[in-house]
Design a protein around this motif. Structure first.
Motif, PDB file in Angstrom:
ATOM      1  N   THR A  83     -18.592  54.524 -47.532  1.00  0.00           N
ATOM      2  CA  THR A  83     -20.140  55.027 -47.153  1.00  0.00           C
ATOM      3  C   THR A  83     -20.102  54.936 -45.456  1.00  0.00           C
ATOM      4  O   THR A  83     -20.522  55.970 -44.990  1.00  0.00           O
ATOM      5  N   ASP A 101     -29.513  51.203 -43.167  1.00  0.00           N
ATOM      6  CA  ASP A 101     -29.468  52.548 -43.856  1.00  0.00           C
ATOM      7  C   ASP A 101     -28.214  52.443 -44.778  1.00  0.00           C
ATOM      8  O   ASP A 101     -28.247  53.211 -45.584  1.00  0.00           O
ATOM      9  N   GLU A 104     -29.632  51.241 -48.159  1.00  0.00           N
ATOM     10  CA  GLU A 104     -30.436  52.327 -48.580  1.00  0.00           C
ATOM     11  C   GLU A 104     -29.178  53.573 -49.390  1.00  0.00           C
ATOM     12  O   GLU A 104     -29.711  53.795 -50.435  1.00  0.00           O
ATOM     13  N   ARG A 105     -28.231  53.792 -48.679  1.00  0.00           N
ATOM     14  CA  ARG A 105     -27.080  54.450 -49.199  1.00  0.00           C
ATOM     15  C   ARG A 105     -26.630  53.981 -50.448  1.00  0.00           C
ATOM     16  O   ARG A 105     -26.021  54.684 -51.532  1.00  0.00           O
ATOM     17  N   LEU A 106     -26.435  52.657 -50.618  1.00  0.00           N
ATOM     18  CA  LEU A 106     -25.756  52.098 -51.651  1.00  0.00           C
ATOM     19  C   LEU A 106     -26.538  51.682 -52.629  1.00  0.00           C
ATOM     20  O   LEU A 106     -26.488  51.169 -53.754  1.00  0.00           O
ATOM     21  N   HIS A 107     -28.023  51.795 -52.646  1.00  0.00           N
ATOM     22  CA  HIS A 107     -29.078  51.489 -53.474  1.00  0.00           C
ATOM     23  C   HIS A 107     -29.197  50.177 -53.727  1.00  0.00           C
ATOM     24  O   HIS A 107     -29.134  49.606 -55.039  1.00  0.00           O
ATOM     25  N   ILE A 108     -29.010  49.417 -52.759  1.00  0.00           N
ATOM     26  CA  ILE A 108     -28.975  47.785 -52.969  1.00  0.00           C
ATOM     27  C   ILE A 108     -30.217  47.262 -52.248  1.00  0.00           C
ATOM     28  O   ILE A 108     -30.530  48.003 -51.085  1.00  0.00           O
ATOM     29  N   GLU A 184     -27.689  65.246 -62.864  1.00  0.00           N
ATOM     30  CA  GLU A 184     -28.250  64.032 -61.752  1.00  0.00           C
ATOM     31  C   GLU A 184     -29.210  64.890 -60.967  1.00  0.00           C
ATOM     32  O   GLU A 184     -30.125  64.056 -60.620  1.00  0.00           O
ATOM     33  N   ALA A 188     -32.792  63.542 -60.211  1.00  0.00           N
ATOM     34  CA  ALA A 188     -33.303  63.206 -59.278  1.00  0.00           C
ATOM     35  C   ALA A 188     -34.679  63.723 -58.582  1.00  0.00           C
ATOM     36  O   ALA A 188     -35.445  63.425 -57.799  1.00  0.00           O
ATOM     37  N   ARG A 194     -38.580  57.514 -52.200  1.00  0.00           N
ATOM     38  CA  ARG A 194     -38.106  55.825 -52.231  1.00  0.00           C
ATOM     39  C   ARG A 194     -39.008  55.466 -51.147  1.00  0.00           C
ATOM     40  O   ARG A 194     -39.598  56.038 -50.158  1.00  0.00           O
TER      41      ARG A 194
END
Length: 203
Positions: A83, A101, A104-108, A184, A188, A194
């Motif tokens: 990422t 950021d 957020e990109r990793l959804h963690i 997907e 989405a 979010r």
């Protein structure tokens, strides 16, 4: 003279499991109110598809983990490195991705992203640097060793994917990829926006 009544052609009876046109009718069950309904379990393959995907993901993740273990990289760390590598200016302190950021990109959660970055920094794969435009924010810069690690991760991902999906002909691979992308995209589109990170979260 007595005659025997005959059934009207339009009201010909059909046996269980047979449609009026002679084709096999879908499996039916009787609801509590006596209404005949289609047996969803007999017709629906979505649950089986989800199970197959889960098995595939687990196998691919296990194989990837085994191949990355000699390099001291976990799949989660590999995702973070990839990422970061795809972020524009990943090697420049003033353009590299911020910690928030990355989370957020990793959804963690930001706290989990901090743990991942801590391990990567300890391994010499990334460096934390203050954001020149905002000293409260931290940017994550890939090191030379980090870029080499990204290349190794790419090779491992390619090898594992070839081993798992190689037996499938290219046309089926393309069809599967299109189907998953379509699913997907549709999913989405139904998700709410979010929420922004709470005050005090990693930046």
């Amino acid at each position: 003279m007595t005659t025997t009544p005959t059934d009207d052609a339009g009201s010909s009876s059909t046996g269980p499991g047979t449609a009026r046109d002679g084709a096999a009718a879908p499996d039916l069950t009787v609801a509590p109110d006596g209404t005949a309904v289609q047996d969803i379990a007999a017709q629906d393959t979505t649950a089986e598809l989800a199970d197959a995907m889960t098995r595939a993901i687990k196998r691919i993740r296990r194989l990837t983990s085994e191949r990355l273990e000699p390099f001291g990289i976990t799949p989660g760390q590999g995702r973070a490195l990839r990422t970061l590598a795809h972020a524009p200016g990943c090697e420049l302190p003033d353009r590299a991705m911020r910690l928030g950021d990355l989370a957020e990109r990793l959804h963690i959660a930001p706290r989990s992203a901090t743990t991942v970055v801590d391990a990567l920094e300890e391994a010499g794969l990334v460096e934390r640097t203050p954001d020149p435009a905002d000293r409260r924010a931290v940017r994550i810069v890939l090191t030379t060793a980090g870029r080499s690690a990204v290349e190794r991760i790419g090779q491992v991902r390619h090898e594992v994917a070839q081993e798992y999906f190689g037996p499938i002909n290219p046309a089926d691979q393309d069809a599967l990829l299109r189907a998953l992308r379509s699913a997907e995209s549709a999913y989405a589109a139904t998700m709410p926006p979010r929420r922004t990170a709470p005050p005090g979260a990693a930046r």
